[in-house]
Design a protein around this motif. Sequence first.
Motif, mmCIF file in Angstrom:
data_model
loop_
_atom_site.group_PDB
_atom_site.id
_atom_site.type_symbol
_atom_site.label_atom_id
_atom_site.label_comp_id
_atom_site.label_asym_id
_atom_site.label_seq_id
_atom_site.Cartn_x
_atom_site.Cartn_y
_atom_site.Cartn_z
ATOM 1 N N ARG A 20 41.439 41.084 29.637
ATOM 2 C CA ARG A 20 40.806 39.907 30.202
ATOM 3 C C ARG A 20 41.306 39.601 31.619
ATOM 4 N NH1 ARG A 20 41.844 37.060 25.679
ATOM 5 N NH2 ARG A 20 40.443 38.229 24.386
ATOM 6 N N GLY A 21 42.610 39.962 31.928
ATOM 7 C CA GLY A 21 43.189 39.660 33.247
ATOM 8 C C GLY A 21 43.092 40.831 34.216
ATOM 9 N N ARG A 22 42.266 41.819 33.840
ATOM 10 C CA ARG A 22 42.308 43.073 34.628
ATOM 11 C C ARG A 22 41.794 42.898 36.054
ATOM 12 N NH1 ARG A 22 38.218 43.645 30.999
ATOM 13 N NH2 ARG A 22 36.155 44.187 31.810
ATOM 14 N N ILE A 23 40.828 42.054 36.302
ATOM 15 C CA ILE A 23 40.269 41.920 37.651
ATOM 16 C C ILE A 23 41.336 41.371 38.587
ATOM 17 C CG2 ILE A 23 38.557 40.670 39.046
ATOM 18 C CD1 ILE A 23 36.642 41.045 36.684
ATOM 19 N N VAL A 24 42.089 40.363 38.086
ATOM 20 C CA VAL A 24 43.160 39.777 38.906
ATOM 21 C C VAL A 24 44.200 40.864 39.231
ATOM 22 C CG1 VAL A 24 44.973 38.009 38.970
ATOM 23 C CG2 VAL A 24 42.797 37.540 37.818
ATOM 24 N N LEU A 25 44.517 41.653 38.200
ATOM 25 C CA LEU A 25 45.541 42.697 38.381
ATOM 26 C C LEU A 25 45.087 43.742 39.393
ATOM 27 C CD1 LEU A 25 46.818 43.177 34.717
ATOM 28 C CD2 LEU A 25 48.075 42.294 36.685
ATOM 29 N N ILE A 26 43.809 44.171 39.261
ATOM 30 C CA ILE A 26 43.312 45.225 40.176
ATOM 31 C C ILE A 26 43.323 44.723 41.619
ATOM 32 C CG2 ILE A 26 41.244 46.573 40.828
ATOM 33 C CD1 ILE A 26 40.647 46.680 37.740
ATOM 34 N N ILE A 48 57.470 44.196 42.773
ATOM 35 C CA ILE A 48 57.929 42.918 42.177
ATOM 36 C C ILE A 48 56.805 41.884 42.241
ATOM 37 C CG2 ILE A 48 59.548 40.967 42.475
ATOM 38 C CD1 ILE A 48 61.607 43.106 43.470
ATOM 39 N N ALA A 49 56.126 41.792 43.405
ATOM 40 C CA ALA A 49 55.030 40.815 43.562
ATOM 41 C C ALA A 49 53.932 41.086 42.552
ATOM 42 C CB ALA A 49 54.467 40.895 44.977
ATOM 43 N N LEU A 50 53.623 42.386 42.311
ATOM 44 C CA LEU A 50 52.556 42.736 41.368
ATOM 45 C C LEU A 50 52.924 42.322 39.937
ATOM 46 C CD1 LEU A 50 49.818 44.064 41.024
ATOM 47 C CD2 LEU A 50 50.973 46.253 40.678
ATOM 48 N N VAL A 51 54.226 42.542 39.597
ATOM 49 C CA VAL A 51 54.679 42.171 38.248
ATOM 50 C C VAL A 51 54.553 40.662 38.048
ATOM 51 C CG1 VAL A 51 56.718 42.018 36.734
ATOM 52 C CG2 VAL A 51 56.193 44.157 37.925
ATOM 53 N N ILE A 52 54.928 39.876 39.117
ATOM 54 C CA ILE A 52 54.836 38.400 39.004
ATOM 55 C C ILE A 52 53.383 37.979 38.796
ATOM 56 C CG2 ILE A 52 55.147 36.231 40.291
ATOM 57 C CD1 ILE A 52 57.640 37.600 41.588
ATOM 58 N N VAL A 53 52.479 38.558 39.599
ATOM 59 C CA VAL A 53 51.053 38.191 39.495
ATOM 60 C C VAL A 53 50.519 38.562 38.110
ATOM 61 C CG1 VAL A 53 48.747 38.676 40.381
ATOM 62 C CG2 VAL A 53 50.629 38.303 41.968
ATOM 63 N N ALA A 54 50.915 39.774 37.625
ATOM 64 C CA ALA A 54 50.426 40.204 36.300
ATOM 65 C C ALA A 54 50.872 39.239 35.207
ATOM 66 C CB ALA A 54 50.941 41.612 36.003
#
Length: 432
Positions: A20-26, A48-54
Amino acid sequence: MAIEANPRDVRGSLASRLTRGRIVLIVAALVFAALVVAGTLTPVQGLIALVIVAGAALINSADGSEAVAVNRARADALRSGDRVMDAVIGGLPDAVIIVDRQGLVVGFNPRAQMIASSITAGQPLSFGLRVPDLIDAIRRTVASGTSERVEFFERVPADRWSEAFVTPITLPGDAGRSRDLVMVTLHDLTPMRRVEEMRVDFVANASHELRTPLASLAGFIDTLQGSARDDAQARNRFLDIMKAQATRMARLIDDLLSLSRIELRAHLQPQTQLDLAAIVRHVADGLQMLARDRDVQINVSMPAKALTIRGDRDELIRVFENLIENALKYGAAGKRVDVTGREERGTDGTAEATIEVRDFGPGISPEHLPRLTERFYRVDVAESRAQGGTGLGLALVKHILNRHRARLSIDSTPGHGATFTARFPRVTADAV
Ligand code: ADP
């Protein structure tokens, strides 16, 4: 009952949340990759920024979209359950109201709305049906899970007796979810209570009416056996009174039997074709003696043509005997009774034969008019008894007319006499 959220449902699986959160992650991955390539971020900072956003996306997905989806599914289940429930209770002949465990109305059928017009879904039942006993019974049923029966009486808008069956029910929903509700089924007991009251009144009245002449007879027998044993003059006087009392009892029993016979056949309309005018003339002739006694003139006026109706001759004789006799007895002061027959058209255009019996006596006060055809109802009991009345005459008239699909109307202006009109469906030449 309000449904509690299941924590397992809300959390959901990690995979489904990632999906469900894949668009934000991509999008985040693409942005951070571009920043790393541009040298704005080091690869470690980008990661690190990507992990926080995920992480944020996953929490959001769990708290928001998934919970909304679960609630929507639940609401759909409820709605489809409510639709089934509405359809089922809508087809029931009794008034049914469904409430939840908090006493809020979930559903009701049209019959329930007829009883409690201000009942509203989503509102407490007590707003629409102010019956504390019923609300208490619902509370007890919610607490104990057992059925209850309550009887209650309401004065507003009209006197009404009701009984309510309060039953716990479980409404199955989709995906194994169910709701605990309470079904309230209402029965109107008013007609039954009225019949019961009438029966009790009737037995009390009938026995009272019989007991009075019986007590008088027993008293005279005692006197004749005792103090008046050798008094020939007193004996003759007492025997006359005893005869009158015995005649009154016989008439009363005769009227009671006639009433019950007519009631038994109330649903069978008599089919023999008769000339109503001839019957009325015959009755008026038979009452000439009484009219002379009372010094009253009977004027009969009938149309030249026959007034053909379907009827039972003996019963119709009884009707007009009662009406003309009453006019002679209670309206004697007017010295005149007019009996008029007419061919008329009813308000709906149907052919009618009407017979009007009018006297010019003291008349009847308006407050008595609606009750005159009740059994044993008299304006003046002493006068009725003095006239040899049983108080059943007009009740008999009403029942006989009902059986003939005819109507009785009574009009009176006190001081100017009374008019009793019987309206029969007329058999016309083309309908023969
Ligand atoms: P009853 O046996 O007492 O005559 P009915 O049922 O025939 O019983 O009449 C009921 C009451 O209606 C009478 O007691 C009398 O008070 C009243 N009533 C009937 N007809 C007339 C009339 N023509 N004028 C005045 N009062 C009448």
